[in-house]
Design an enzyme around this catalytic site. Sequence first.
Site, PDB file in Angstrom:
ATOM      1  N   ASP A  40       7.517  -1.827  11.278  1.00  0.00           N
ATOM      2  CA  ASP A  40       6.711  -0.701  10.800  1.00  0.00           C
ATOM      3  C   ASP A  40       5.945  -0.015  11.930  1.00  0.00           C
ATOM      4  O   ASP A  40       5.001   0.723  11.688  1.00  0.00           O
ATOM      5  CB  ASP A  40       5.747  -1.160   9.690  1.00  0.00           C
ATOM      6  CG  ASP A  40       4.831  -2.289  10.126  1.00  0.00           C
ATOM      7  OD1 ASP A  40       4.947  -2.747  11.289  1.00  0.00           O
ATOM      8  OD2 ASP A  40       3.987  -2.715   9.312  1.00  0.00           O
ATOM      9  N   GLY A  77       3.277 -15.484   7.315  1.00  0.00           N
ATOM     10  CA  GLY A  77       2.628 -15.064   8.553  1.00  0.00           C
ATOM     11  C   GLY A  77       3.605 -14.668   9.638  1.00  0.00           C
ATOM     12  O   GLY A  77       4.795 -14.991   9.572  1.00  0.00           O
ATOM     13  N   ARG A  84      28.321  27.066   5.832  1.00  0.00           N
ATOM     14  CA  ARG A  84      28.572  25.697   5.366  1.00  0.00           C
ATOM     15  C   ARG A  84      29.509  24.958   6.317  1.00  0.00           C
ATOM     16  O   ARG A  84      30.093  25.552   7.225  1.00  0.00           O
ATOM     17  CB  ARG A  84      29.124  25.753   3.943  1.00  0.00           C
ATOM     18  CG  ARG A  84      28.050  26.199   2.933  1.00  0.00           C
ATOM     19  CD  ARG A  84      28.645  26.467   1.569  1.00  0.00           C
ATOM     20  NE  ARG A  84      29.435  25.339   1.102  1.00  0.00           N
ATOM     21  CZ  ARG A  84      30.360  25.413   0.130  1.00  0.00           C
ATOM     22  NH1 ARG A  84      30.599  26.585  -0.459  1.00  0.00           N
ATOM     23  NH2 ARG A  84      31.030  24.354  -0.238  1.00  0.00           N
ATOM     24  N   TYR A  96       7.813  -4.836  15.712  1.00  0.00           N
ATOM     25  CA  TYR A  96       7.484  -4.763  14.291  1.00  0.00           C
ATOM     26  C   TYR A  96       8.280  -3.637  13.632  1.00  0.00           C
ATOM     27  O   TYR A  96       8.363  -2.538  14.179  1.00  0.00           O
ATOM     28  CB  TYR A  96       5.985  -4.452  14.106  1.00  0.00           C
ATOM     29  CG  TYR A  96       5.048  -5.602  14.362  1.00  0.00           C
ATOM     30  CD1 TYR A  96       5.459  -6.756  15.006  1.00  0.00           C
ATOM     31  CD2 TYR A  96       3.732  -5.535  13.926  1.00  0.00           C
ATOM     32  CE1 TYR A  96       4.588  -7.801  15.230  1.00  0.00           C
ATOM     33  CE2 TYR A  96       2.834  -6.578  14.139  1.00  0.00           C
ATOM     34  CZ  TYR A  96       3.274  -7.712  14.799  1.00  0.00           C
ATOM     35  OH  TYR A  96       2.405  -8.736  15.018  1.00  0.00           O
ATOM     36  N   ASN A 117      39.359  31.192  -3.431  1.00  0.00           N
ATOM     37  CA  ASN A 117      40.088  30.118  -2.742  1.00  0.00           C
ATOM     38  C   ASN A 117      40.398  28.937  -3.648  1.00  0.00           C
ATOM     39  O   ASN A 117      41.025  27.992  -3.231  1.00  0.00           O
ATOM     40  CB  ASN A 117      39.284  29.636  -1.532  1.00  0.00           C
ATOM     41  CG  ASN A 117      37.930  29.061  -1.922  1.00  0.00           C
ATOM     42  OD1 ASN A 117      37.333  29.483  -2.913  1.00  0.00           O
ATOM     43  ND2 ASN A 117      37.456  28.098  -1.164  1.00  0.00           N
ATOM     44  N   ARG A 177       0.796  -1.231   0.000  1.00  0.00           N
ATOM     45  CA  ARG A 177       0.000   0.000   0.000  1.00  0.00           C
ATOM     46  C   ARG A 177       0.830   1.284   0.000  1.00  0.00           C
ATOM     47  O   ARG A 177       0.311   2.367  -0.196  1.00  0.00           O
ATOM     48  CB  ARG A 177      -0.969  -0.012   1.200  1.00  0.00           C
ATOM     49  CG  ARG A 177      -2.175  -0.906   0.962  1.00  0.00           C
ATOM     50  CD  ARG A 177      -3.013  -1.027   2.212  1.00  0.00           C
ATOM     51  NE  ARG A 177      -2.393  -1.917   3.189  1.00  0.00           N
ATOM     52  CZ  ARG A 177      -2.783  -2.035   4.460  1.00  0.00           C
ATOM     53  NH1 ARG A 177      -3.776  -1.295   4.922  1.00  0.00           N
ATOM     54  NH2 ARG A 177      -2.190  -2.877   5.265  1.00  0.00           N
TER      55      ARG A 177
END
Length: 453
Positions: A102, A78, A332, A100, A385, A15
């Site tokens: 999920d 299962g 950065r 589990y 640079n 799904r």
Amino acid sequence: MVLKVIILAAGKGTRMRSNLPKVLQPLAQKPLLQHVIDTAQSLHCDEIITVIGHGAEQVKSQITGRHLLFTLQEEQLGTGHAVMQANSHYSESDTVLILYGDVPLTATSTLKRLLDSIDAQHPLSLLTVTLEEPTGYGRIVRDSKNAVQAIVEQKDANEQVLAITEVNTGIMAVKGSQLKKWLSTLDNRNAQAEYYLTDIISMAVSEGFSIQTTQPDNEIEVLGVNDKLQLQRLERQYQYECAKQLMQQGATVVDAQRLDVRGSVTIEPDVTLDVNVVLEGMVSLGANVTVGAHCILKNVQVAQNTHIHPFSHLEDCIVGQDCSIGPYARLRPGTELGNEAKVGNFVEIKKSKIGVGSKVSHLSYIGDTVMGNDVNIGAGTITCNYDGVNKYQTMIGDGVFIGSDTQLVAPVEIDSGATIGAGSTITKHAPANELTLSRSKQVTIKGWQKPTK
Ligand code: UD1
Ligand code: CA
């Protein structure tokens, strides 16, 4: 007690309609399964056995952890069958916790409570929850004395069972010896022709054991994810929990619906986070720090009283106290700002140290630079640079004043107290306390004619 954690993560997650296996779908930028592994690790377990199937190679390469091993369930027959694949990895004397892949947000404290509730007389304990809308879940069937009798799956349930609102979360703790024995007698005579792990409950009951149950403090802990809609809902719930925690620690969060935490954040008192702030990785914010709207901070340490103005982006950097950054600043990786430094709008700084009280206020690029204290960098100044192959350093001493629109061609050194005239291209060492400039003399061409068409 030896604790083995078995995580079921072989399912496909049809799904999701995604090429990425379900358990690798991100919640707060981290795979669902990684959340589960990290929680298991917080229990100091001796081994984590993850049962994988769909996308096994991808899962193995993207998930990390200590004492982690994977076992393959080639066909998904299962949940009981899945646990059987881990059979050789735990012994009779071990305690086994089943999670589990999920269900990402179970709290460590809830799992500890679940584990504490089992002993020799009570070898099986379930995490259950009462839901207003229990459709789809296995129901917890209890007798008149409220003792658990069985778990009945939705597809095998009659009307009476379907009316039960206490459901199986799937998470359970069980003694290794019993688990081995019960699994060996599982069958798949049910509506889905699957080996149901949940069938071990009625086996335990028929052997005279009483089943323990524990509930989570928060429903979010047991929510599973089957599609993108549920993933998004869980993300928002998780984010709300993060915002709530920060507020409980004293942060002012302007809109709890518009803050995203994708890592871990530590704060001192009176931090303010404006709308649409994203905090990633490890972020620490000192007292009275304000983060303006639409800022992204990733792996950043900010000391007290510093203000980060809107639309700024900071990554892998350390910022001192009483600094002012932005709006529209980009710091950065490898940037370090000393106390009271100022970085203004449209300024980019990379791998550079900016000294105490130094200012880079407008439209600059500063890269690979070591800058002293009380330096003033004029608008539009750029460190050159990079020669196309290598990167070079620029050294700027204390109290230097660089005029606007200057290019500092690295490697180059500007000594303390030097002044550089605006519009210069500096390629050579500039001595201390002198004015250095490189500029052709201004001339006016008398009688010059504008071009015509
Ligand atoms: C299961 C429980 C149900 C519970 C629900 C909670 C059983 C029989 N039922 O139902 O009582 O209310 O979870 O969400 O246990 N998996 C494998 N291999 C398999 C089958 C499943 O690894 O062969 C994994 C899946 O990837 C998933 C988890 O086990 O992570 C649960 O499987 P799923 O098919 O979603 O179980 P449910 O039918 O929802
Ligand atoms: Ca499910």
